[in-house]
Motif scaffolding. Structure first.
Motif, PDB file in Angstrom:
ATOM      1  N   LEU A  41       0.836  -1.204   0.000  1.00 34.64           N
ATOM      2  CA  LEU A  41       0.000   0.000   0.000  1.00 34.64           C
ATOM      3  C   LEU A  41       0.870   1.252   0.000  1.00 34.64           C
ATOM      4  N   LEU A  51      -6.573   2.113  -6.523  1.00 37.35           N
ATOM      5  CA  LEU A  51      -6.096   0.832  -6.033  1.00 37.35           C
ATOM      6  C   LEU A  51      -7.282  -0.107  -5.910  1.00 37.35           C
ATOM      7  N   ARG A  73      -6.911   2.958   2.936  1.00 38.28           N
ATOM      8  CA  ARG A  73      -8.001   3.731   2.332  1.00 38.28           C
ATOM      9  C   ARG A  73      -7.847   5.209   2.635  1.00 38.28           C
ATOM     10  N   VAL A  76      -4.885   6.650   0.654  1.00 40.51           N
ATOM     11  CA  VAL A  76      -5.235   6.794  -0.759  1.00 40.51           C
ATOM     12  C   VAL A  76      -6.170   7.984  -0.954  1.00 40.51           C
ATOM     13  N   LEU A  83      -9.542   3.464  -2.990  1.00 41.11           N
ATOM     14  CA  LEU A  83      -9.171   2.092  -2.670  1.00 41.11           C
ATOM     15  C   LEU A  83     -10.456   1.289  -2.674  1.00 41.11           C
TER      16      LEU A  83
END
Length: 120
Positions: A41, A51, A73, A76, A83
């Motif tokens: 990640l 992602l 999450r 991102v 995500l």
């Protein structure tokens, strides 16, 4: 991140498909095996990136694994990306449902369905 990183109990395969980074998880995601996912990640968060985490190969995911995904999450989203999850099933889907995490992530039946959706 090297594709296939992990150990005998858990692996993360990272690949790019049509502008989407797909992380395919296999095995058991728990406190002892979560570091390869953290590393993947960290390595794949890009500004505005998408992602897609394929969890169809997971046989088990505990609260540590869930927390790694939730933190991913957030990272991102802070970078302006998304995500998403694909392939929730069995005990992993049950854990996501019980905790309400299935309502936090966009969830697709499988990778093919997720990739059909146009980002944006």
């Amino acid at each position: 991140m090297v594709p296939g990183a992990g150990n005998e109990r858990f692996t993360v395969d990272v690949r790019a498909v049509d502008g989407t980074v797909v992380l395919a998880l296999t095995g058991e995601l728990d406190h002892d095996t979560a570091q390869p996912l953290r590393d993947a990640l960290d390595a794949t968060v890009t500004p505005g990136g998408r992602l897609l985490v394929d969890v169809s190969g997971l046989g088990f995911c505990d609260s540590t694994g869930l927390n790694v995904l939730l933190h991913g999450r957030i990272a991102v989203q802070e970078a302006g990306g998304t995500l998403e999850l694909a392939g929730l099933s069995g005990p992993v889907a049950r854990m996501f449902r019980i905790t309400g995490a299935d309502g936090v992530f966009p969830v697709y039946a499988d990778v093919a369905q997720a990739l059909e959706r146009q980002p944006g």
